[in-house]
Structure formats: structure tokens, C-alpha cells
Enzyme design. Sequence first.
Site, short mmCIF file in Angstrom:
data_model
loop_
_atom_site.label_atom_id
_atom_site.label_comp_id
_atom_site.label_asym_id
_atom_site.label_seq_id
_atom_site.Cartn_x
_atom_site.Cartn_y
_atom_site.Cartn_z
N GLU A 16 0.54 -1.17 0.01
CA GLU A 16 0.03 0.05 -0.06
C GLU A 16 0.79 1.22 0.01
O GLU A 16 0.48 2.21 -0.71
CB GLU A 16 -0.89 0.07 1.27
N ASP A 17 1.91 1.23 0.59
CA ASP A 17 2.60 2.57 0.83
C ASP A 17 4.10 2.78 0.46
O ASP A 17 4.96 3.78 0.65
CB ASP A 17 2.83 2.70 2.68
#
Lengths: 178, 178
Positions: free
Chosen positions: B65-66
Site C-alpha cells: 500500500e505505502d
Amino acid sequence: MTTPPTETLLEAVSFAARAHRHQIRKDRETPYAAHPFRVCLVLQRVFGIDDPATLTAALLHDTIEDTPTDFDDVAERFGETVAGWVAALTKDMRLRDDLREPAYFAALAAADGPVHLVKLADLYDNLCDSSHLPSATRQRSLRRAREFVEFFRPHVKPEAAAAFALTEERLARAASEI
Amino acid sequence: MTTPPTETLLEAVSFAARAHRHQIRKDRETPYAAHPFRVCLVLQRVFGIDDPATLTAALLHDTIEDTPTDFDDVAERFGETVAGWVAALTKDMRLRDDLREPAYFAALAAADGPVHLVKLADLYDNLCDSSHLPSATRQRSLRRAREFVEFFRPHVKPEAAAAFALTEERLARAASEI
């Protein structure tokens, strides 16, 4: 309400990550803080150590030696006992190298069992971690590990005897992989 | 020789530390990697989870996600099962926020037990960690945690039921401390 031991341990993770935030490992790309986290996992999962104070000392073991953190910073947040263990795991950087290592070894030999456990987990993790390094670096790190193990053998506190045996086994495996 | 599970876990620590190396937590000073490591400790020490694959997914849970890490990066090193769990813990950043959250919640509800355990440990750690944040931020984070818990309640897999109860207790404690 006092902070439960596990939450103190979580705080030690963040404390160590902040203290080491500008440092990287010898592979020149992994943030240094990965190492104390790994040492904490080795203690738990390889050596079977569950004591929160020992695990906290593992997370903080390089903060005094390698960062601007001092004894009082550690003692204030994590208590004098943990700070004393971290201090015993810290070389005296004011000494010339040939005097510093014997002084460090002598202090380690005389230290409490939890200090022995953290030092062995530190060595164990370095053995796992060095498999990615160039051969000359691995050979040097293995030689130093072997010297340390031989020196340490007669001094190991009973509560660290099983950890010592596991570290020796891991050392033999690392040597067979070179 | 295959790598023992604990050594794979140690590698996941270093992998996560490298992936998140340029990110910090909401306090603006703690390196982000402290969070996945804390989530791994919550799983072990609060929820009593010992399964190395679940702990590996915890260490990697924010990497897709990051960071630039993708499914294949995780699968190549840690296998398709762990990569699938990390993917289930990843929001679809291509969606508008008001569509993204329901899609994420629906996928989580349908996911495997280990995904539920990691998500609850993630929430638990955020509850511990938010005590240092400004009051408005804490209030917002508590409200979101409460919404998530209410949504999640009917979907929790049996193996995550005890972790759910512990997270609810921690949520009540955080609310009482505001």
C-alpha cells in the site's frame, strides 16, 4: 495505571527506531534499526526468552554505543536495570581499540545473565545477516565471532548456556556455507 | 538447505525496514518501520500468535500500500500465501476514498483468519501509539477504530475471536484515557 510490559516493549521499538534513524547496516541499504528488532526476535524465537526487560535491552542494545542516547535517557524511560544492561553491552569509545576490546570482553564476562543472552542473540543475528555480504567481510566477521565464542565459553551464565550452544551451532553452519 | 522459518522472519524485518526507509509515523519523528515491527510483537505477545507466516505478513502488511513494493516482490521472497494476505490488507489506491473504504472492508471481511489477526494487531498498535498524538487526532483515530470494530464484529473468523475481544478492550481503555 502503569504501562503494561508489552506496551513498554512497543515503546522501546519506537525509541530504537528514532535513535538509529540516520544509520544503515553494512549492506549499505538496510536501516540499522532492523538489527535490534531482529535481535529481539532471535531472543524470543530461537532462544525462547520471554522476559520483557531482557527483550527491551535487546531493542536498545546499540543505542548508547552508536547514537547520542546516554545512560540517563534509557534509565528515565526504561529503568536503571535495563539501562545497566545496555551499558554493559556498550564499548568504551574513549579507549584505543587494542585496549577497548579486552575491557569490553572483561565487563561482559562479569555481567548479568540477560546481558549474556542479548550479546549471544546479537552475534546470532550477525551470523544470519552476514550471508549477503562479500566473502572477505564474511570471513572476517566469522573469525571475530569464533574468537568471541572461545573467549566467552568459560564465562557464560547458566541461564545463557542453551543460547550459547545454539549460537555455536549457528556459527558452525555459517562456516560451512562459506 | 531451506531457510528456517525464523530466519525468513528476520529477513522480513530487513525487507520492511528497507521498503519503508523514507517514511515516518504521524508523530513526524519515528521511522515508519517501527509500526510493522510493533504489530508483529502485538501478534506474538498480546494475541499469542506463533505462526511464522502470519508474523511475516504482519511485518510486510503496509509494504504494497505505502511503498513501491508489489505483489510479486513479496511473493518471490515470501511465497504466494503471504503475498495474498498482504494484498488483502492493501487498499485499492486507484479508487476514490468513498468507494475505496467499503471495497477494502468487504475484502477484509471475506479474507482468511491470518488477515483478520494482522488487521486487529494493526488497529491495536495504532491505539497504543496514538496516546502521544494531539487530542483532535486521537479523537478522529478513535472514531475510525470504533467504526471499524462495529463493522468487523459479524465477520471475524473464529481464530481471530480472542484477538477481537482484546482489541475491543484496548479500544475501551483508549477511550477512557481521552
